[in-house]
Design an enzyme around this catalytic site. Structure first.
Site, short mmCIF file in Angstrom:
data_model
loop_
_atom_site.label_atom_id
_atom_site.label_comp_id
_atom_site.label_asym_id
_atom_site.label_seq_id
_atom_site.Cartn_x
_atom_site.Cartn_y
_atom_site.Cartn_z
N SER B 111 0.84 -1.19 0.00
CA SER B 111 0.00 0.00 0.00
C SER B 111 0.88 1.24 0.00
O SER B 111 2.01 1.21 0.49
CB SER B 111 -0.92 0.01 1.20
OG SER B 111 -0.17 0.05 2.38
N HIS B 115 1.87 12.25 -0.35
CA HIS B 115 1.38 13.61 -0.14
C HIS B 115 2.43 14.60 -0.66
O HIS B 115 3.38 14.92 0.04
CB HIS B 115 1.13 13.87 1.35
CG HIS B 115 -0.01 13.08 1.91
ND1 HIS B 115 -1.32 13.33 1.58
CD2 HIS B 115 -0.04 12.03 2.77
CE1 HIS B 115 -2.11 12.48 2.23
NE2 HIS B 115 -1.36 11.67 2.95
N HIS B 125 -3.08 7.30 -3.94
CA HIS B 125 -3.14 6.15 -3.04
C HIS B 125 -3.22 4.87 -3.86
O HIS B 125 -3.93 4.83 -4.87
CB HIS B 125 -4.39 6.26 -2.16
CG HIS B 125 -4.80 4.98 -1.51
ND1 HIS B 125 -5.93 4.29 -1.87
CD2 HIS B 125 -4.22 4.26 -0.53
CE1 HIS B 125 -6.04 3.19 -1.12
NE2 HIS B 125 -5.02 3.15 -0.30
N ASN B 127 -3.26 0.43 -3.28
CA ASN B 127 -3.22 -0.72 -2.38
C ASN B 127 -3.63 -1.95 -3.17
O ASN B 127 -4.67 -1.96 -3.82
CB ASN B 127 -4.19 -0.52 -1.20
CG ASN B 127 -4.39 -1.80 -0.39
OD1 ASN B 127 -5.45 -2.42 -0.44
ND2 ASN B 127 -3.37 -2.21 0.32
N TYR B 128 -2.78 -2.96 -3.18
CA TYR B 128 -3.17 -4.26 -3.73
C TYR B 128 -2.90 -5.31 -2.67
O TYR B 128 -1.90 -5.24 -1.95
CB TYR B 128 -2.43 -4.56 -5.04
CG TYR B 128 -2.91 -3.62 -6.13
CD1 TYR B 128 -4.18 -3.77 -6.68
CD2 TYR B 128 -2.13 -2.53 -6.53
CE1 TYR B 128 -4.65 -2.88 -7.63
CE2 TYR B 128 -2.60 -1.63 -7.48
CZ TYR B 128 -3.87 -1.82 -8.02
OH TYR B 128 -4.35 -0.92 -8.95
N ARG B 129 -3.82 -6.27 -2.54
CA ARG B 129 -3.78 -7.21 -1.42
C ARG B 129 -4.31 -8.56 -1.85
O ARG B 129 -5.08 -8.69 -2.82
CB ARG B 129 -4.61 -6.66 -0.27
CG ARG B 129 -6.03 -6.32 -0.67
CD ARG B 129 -6.66 -5.38 0.36
NE ARG B 129 -8.05 -5.09 0.06
CZ ARG B 129 -8.58 -3.88 0.05
NH1 ARG B 129 -7.86 -2.82 0.30
NH2 ARG B 129 -9.87 -3.71 -0.21
N HIS B 159 -6.82 8.18 -15.65
CA HIS B 159 -7.87 7.19 -15.91
C HIS B 159 -7.58 6.38 -17.18
O HIS B 159 -7.82 5.17 -17.21
CB HIS B 159 -9.25 7.87 -15.98
CG HIS B 159 -9.90 7.99 -14.64
ND1 HIS B 159 -10.67 6.99 -14.10
CD2 HIS B 159 -9.88 8.98 -13.73
CE1 HIS B 159 -11.11 7.37 -12.91
NE2 HIS B 159 -10.65 8.57 -12.65
N HIS B 189 -20.76 11.39 5.30
CA HIS B 189 -21.14 12.51 6.17
C HIS B 189 -20.90 13.87 5.49
O HIS B 189 -21.39 14.89 5.98
CB HIS B 189 -20.41 12.44 7.51
CG HIS B 189 -18.92 12.57 7.40
ND1 HIS B 189 -18.10 11.55 6.97
CD2 HIS B 189 -18.09 13.61 7.65
CE1 HIS B 189 -16.85 11.96 6.98
NE2 HIS B 189 -16.80 13.20 7.38
#
Lengths: 345, 345
Positions: B111, B115, B125, B127-129, B159, B189
């Site tokens: 991951s 910044h 960002h 992340n591969y899992r 993209h 929220h």
């Protein structure tokens, strides 16, 4: 197990019926608390004034949010009053109060977070709240202090002022609610308390039980559940107690501000303050019951997240230098301590 | 309901058995991905180097965390590899994969969060899992971009590069995983996407289904569940796909850094960047699956929270000025858009 550690079950005593004007009385008291706090804080700040936003909640109720920004003392502070109602309490509360399931609810509260600019003045948080839902009602809340460069005499003053307010109502309150506070304001993923605590309680409905924790596995969770036993208390007795707690805020905190507001500080103190404010964000977004309740009930996001500090810093792998003042915060102050009996203070 | 919208149930196709060396192959590939990313990012940064911490997890496994700080381009960046195992997956995952209950688990992943200092370069960002638990295994992850002062051509480039990597594997991947990304990186929220998206997928185990959302009520949640149908895929096919996705990161992002790193900016752009970084914190602490998994499984806190920005600002009641560049971020970019077909880019 001794008889002392077997706390009464929640149903051992009946729940008293609140007076018919309970909602109006609590709502009025919480608004007066907001008023008196804002008035005094403006005097202490000397530069900035609170700006008020009144808001309505689409699903029922509303509130008035007051925020002070870029003041002489307060980099940011918010004092909220809200009064909301709706069809169902969120699941996180129904687990604790299953009798409320299927009933509409009413909730009112005053909450406050102050982020002073000077790192020698602690951040402080207060929240008092009242719920009614079908056959049940309860008071909850508390107040706690989060210093950056603490002075023992400030922490002792804070805790002694709270203990006096508690003791005027019942001498079992302070020891139980102080411990509950240490347990509640605890960052499990850091194995670290948020600050030096204060008092915290929830689900106080006049039945004998004082202590409903733990939600987490904090250091206090290993303690026996309750110190002493209490008689059943009626609604008016608890309402008076919560008002006394609310009124204890100004005398617990303002003397600390006055003593520390003119202390000079530099980049090191400021950087550490911003770093430690990160813990405040982590606690409020990951654990805080009030924040989660607000977000789950479609509360006003800006008012809920008003508790977040105006400027924050994260630093990967930060460790305080051994024997530094920063290390003293971790080693002495971020440990549950018997502050009212602290020596030499 | 058309036949197209009735996605195959998770049990319509059998789960293929992974090869006997599945864990070693994925773990090695994820470590190589970490290596190649860190190597290239140091070249691009030009000033700072990654510092590595190797760590062991008391309950099984460990990892290597690499952090770059105060660089020429990157104010802070972290690239983590981890490989952990244990007795039980946390409840949040068992709800999605009940077949894993009662089985030990293995999980490995890479991951990354970057910044940049310059507000014209987006935060990114990745992340591969990969998970194995009793009878089930799956791949998950993705990559997404969070600009502050975006350029449409950068978003389109990002993209299109991801779409090319997806299309080399199956033409149903990009449209499904782009939509899932819009849905996943969404702050309920705030009623606001975190950024301009990218691709996201989870629970890919070779059964036909592409789309298991929604976790939330984001704008994409109203869409039909899946675009097109897929044949059953075997383990090697999915492993290759995930590797292609990982390798697409550098060509998707580095050209954006090169184009924007020398653009001048002032306090206004910096203040807005710090303010918007607050949304990143809110998302990661309140919603992010990887963060919650890490905290629930007693992961290494500093490595998990390495994703949080080095400096962040909250401002009560902030609203962008009408017709400003800040308003353009909200009105155009923080809306799900068909970026690969964006006009004039």
């Amino acid at each position: 197990m001794t008889s002392r550690s077997s706390a009464p079950s929640p149903s051992a005593n009946p729940v008293h019926v609140p007076p018919s004007d309970s909602r109006q009385r609590v709502s009025q008291a919480f608004q007066q608390l907001q008023d008196s706090i804002c008035q005094q804080l403006e005097v202490v700040d000397g530069q900035a004034a609170f700006q008020e936003d009144s808001w309505e909640r689409p699903d029922g109720g509303g509130g008035r949010s007051r925020v002070i920004k870029q003041g002489g003392v307060f980099e940011q502070g918010g004092v909220n009053f809200s009064e909301v109602w709706g069809k169902n309490l969120p699941p996180s509360i129904l687990v604790q109060r299953p009798e409320a399931a299927g009933h509409g609810f009413y909730a009112t509260g005053t909450s406050m977070v102050l982020h002073p600019r000077n790192p020698y003045i602690p951040t402080v948080h207060l929240n008092y709240r009242y719920f009614e839902a079908g056959p049940v009602w309860w008071f909850g809340g508390g107040i706690d202090l989060t210093p950056y460069y603490p002075f023992a005499e400030d922490v002792v003053h804070f805790h002694r002022t709270l203990k006096q307010a508690c003791d005027r109502n019942h001498d079992a309150y302070y020891p139980n609610f102080k411990r509950w506070c240490d347990e509640y304001f605890y960052l499990k993923h850091r194995d670290e308390p948020r600050g030096v605590g204060g008092i915290f309680f929830d689900y106080q409905d006049g039945r004998g039980e004082l202590y409903h924790g733990p939600d987490q596995d904090g250091p206090a969770a290993q303690h026996s559940r309750q110190v002493g036993e209490l008689p059943s208390r009626d609604w008016d007795t608890l309402f008076k107690f919560v008002q006394d707690c609310g009124n204890a805020f100004l005398p617990s905190y303002l003397p600390i501000v006055e003593r520390r507001q003119n202390l000079a500080y530099g980049d090191q103190e400021r950087d550490f303050q911003l770093y430690r404010r990160g813990r405040y964000v982590e606690f409020n977004l990951v654990y805080d019951r009030g924040t989660i309740f607000g977000l789950q009930t479609n509360g006003r996001t800006e008012s809920i997240l008003m508790s977040l500090p105006p400027m924050v810093r994260w630093e990967y792998g930060f460790e305080p230098e051994p024997n530094s003042r920063e290390a003293e915060l971790y080693n002495t102050f971020l440990q549950p301590q018997d502050w009212v009996n602290w020596p030499d203070a």
